[in-house]
Design a protein around this motif. Structure first.
Motif, short mmCIF file in Angstrom:
data_model
loop_
_atom_site.label_atom_id
_atom_site.label_comp_id
_atom_site.label_asym_id
_atom_site.label_seq_id
_atom_site.Cartn_x
_atom_site.Cartn_y
_atom_site.Cartn_z
N GLU A 36 37.29 42.64 29.04
CA GLU A 36 36.09 42.57 29.88
C GLU A 36 36.23 41.45 30.90
O GLU A 36 35.90 41.63 32.09
N SER A 37 36.72 40.30 30.46
CA SER A 37 36.90 39.17 31.36
C SER A 37 37.91 39.49 32.46
O SER A 37 37.71 39.12 33.63
N ARG A 38 38.96 40.19 32.11
CA ARG A 38 39.96 40.57 33.12
C ARG A 38 39.38 41.52 34.15
O ARG A 38 39.66 41.42 35.35
N ILE A 39 38.58 42.46 33.68
CA ILE A 39 37.97 43.42 34.60
C ILE A 39 36.98 42.71 35.53
O ILE A 39 37.01 42.89 36.75
N LEU A 40 36.11 41.89 34.95
CA LEU A 40 35.10 41.21 35.76
C LEU A 40 35.70 40.15 36.66
O LEU A 40 35.13 39.81 37.70
N GLY A 41 36.86 39.62 36.29
CA GLY A 41 37.53 38.62 37.10
C GLY A 41 38.40 39.18 38.20
O GLY A 41 39.03 38.42 38.95
N GLY A 42 38.45 40.51 38.32
CA GLY A 42 39.20 41.13 39.41
C GLY A 42 40.69 41.25 39.15
O GLY A 42 41.45 41.52 40.07
N GLU A 43 41.11 41.09 37.90
CA GLU A 43 42.53 41.21 37.59
C GLU A 43 42.99 42.66 37.55
O GLU A 43 44.18 42.94 37.70
N LEU A 44 42.07 43.58 37.33
CA LEU A 44 42.39 45.00 37.26
C LEU A 44 41.67 45.73 38.39
O LEU A 44 40.45 45.62 38.52
N LEU A 45 42.43 46.46 39.20
CA LEU A 45 41.87 47.18 40.33
C LEU A 45 41.83 48.67 40.02
O LEU A 45 42.51 49.14 39.10
N PRO A 46 41.05 49.46 40.78
CA PRO A 46 41.00 50.90 40.54
C PRO A 46 42.40 51.53 40.57
O PRO A 46 43.19 51.26 41.48
N HIS A 77 33.17 54.05 30.54
CA HIS A 77 33.86 54.45 31.77
C HIS A 77 34.45 53.27 32.54
O HIS A 77 34.69 53.38 33.75
N ALA A 78 34.67 52.16 31.87
CA ALA A 78 35.37 51.04 32.50
C ALA A 78 36.87 51.30 32.51
O ALA A 78 37.60 50.76 33.36
N ALA A 178 33.10 46.26 39.24
CA ALA A 178 33.93 45.06 39.43
C ALA A 178 35.31 45.38 39.99
O ALA A 178 35.75 44.70 40.94
N PRO A 179 36.05 46.37 39.48
CA PRO A 179 37.37 46.65 40.07
C PRO A 179 37.27 47.08 41.53
O PRO A 179 38.12 46.69 42.35
N TRP A 180 36.24 47.86 41.86
CA TRP A 180 36.07 48.28 43.25
C TRP A 180 35.75 47.08 44.13
O TRP A 180 36.27 46.95 45.25
#
Length: 239
Positions: A36-46, A77-78, A178-180
């Motif tokens: 969750e932290s990685r997703i919200l921190g922008g480490e994972l993109l679409p 759906h994350a 967040a990824p978008w």
């Protein structure tokens, strides 16, 4: 990542029975919070692919808690499992993003109004902490600090509503957009300093409305903030 190596692991989502003698519940929660932290921190993109075996190795845990954590993220759906059984951050399109933003206007506008109705001035002023961070960093250029400051501000607003249902649904939307958001901020074009100042000004006015208990103004200002930010980000993507 090796897609084939994860196919059998993905077939067991959202999880199996606990590994003998090991309580995976706490481990699964830790893995979930890390992802969750990685997703919200922008480490994972679409479109980014995620390897379960790679996650297990990186986090130093077994596959079981990773499967459980990933299963929870797939359920909201994350993350998604593709037809060839690989795991990735869902790609985005204009229609889906429009829908997510429309839901943000409804939910976060309501959250702002309820926050104001609670008359919790100290909670409202705590949002200034995150605004201060955004004024001090290189907004957008320093992607992870930017993402974390934005998400912390957004979470603070949701929590201030005092509504568990609103908090839960807004949190789910954060994982979706967040990824978008990170992708839009990562576009190689200059950032507009005047826009940042305008955004922070609106947010400061929103905090003042929350302090004053003005629910109508709080709703209006949050929706205005979201609409202007949406237009700015769409412009960065030439949408």
């Amino acid at each position: 990542m090796s897609i084939a190596s994860d196919q059998d692991d993905l077939a067991t989502l959202p999880g199996e029975a606990e590994t003998a003698g090991i309580d995976t519940t706490t481990l699964a929660q830790q893995v979930y919070l890390d992802l969750e932290s990685r997703i919200l921190g922008g480490e994972l993109l679409p479109g980014d692919r995620v390897s379960l075996r790679g996650l297990a190795a990186t986090l130093g845990t077994s596959m079981q808690p990773v499967r459980e954590a990933v299963g929870r993220l797939v359920a909201v759906h994350a993350l998604e499992v593709t037809p060839n059984r690989s795991l990735r951050v869902p790609p985005v399109d204009r229609a889906t993003t429009d829908d997510i933003w429309a839901m943000r206007l409804l939910l976060e506008g309501e959250a702002a109004a309820r926050f104001a109705e609670r008359h919790q001035a100290d909670e409202a002023r705590s949002l200034f902490v995150h605004s201060k961070v955004m004024r001090e960093i290189r907004y957008g250029v320093d992607l992870e600090p930017t993402m974390r400051a934005i998400m912390a501000w957004n979470q603070g607003l949701a929590v201030g509503s005092g509504s568990p249902l609103l908090i839960e649904n807004i949190a789910r939307l954060r994982l979706r957009y967040a990824p978008w958001l990170a992708m839009a901020l990562s576009v190689p074009r200059a950032f507009e300093a005047p826009f940042l100042q305008f955004t922070l000004h609106i947010q400061d006015e929103l905090v003042l409305a929350l302090e004053a208990g003005d629910a109508a103004a709080a709703r209006h200002l949050r929706c205005a903030d979201l609409r202007s930010f949406q237009r700015y980000l769409y412009g960065r993507l030439d949408w």
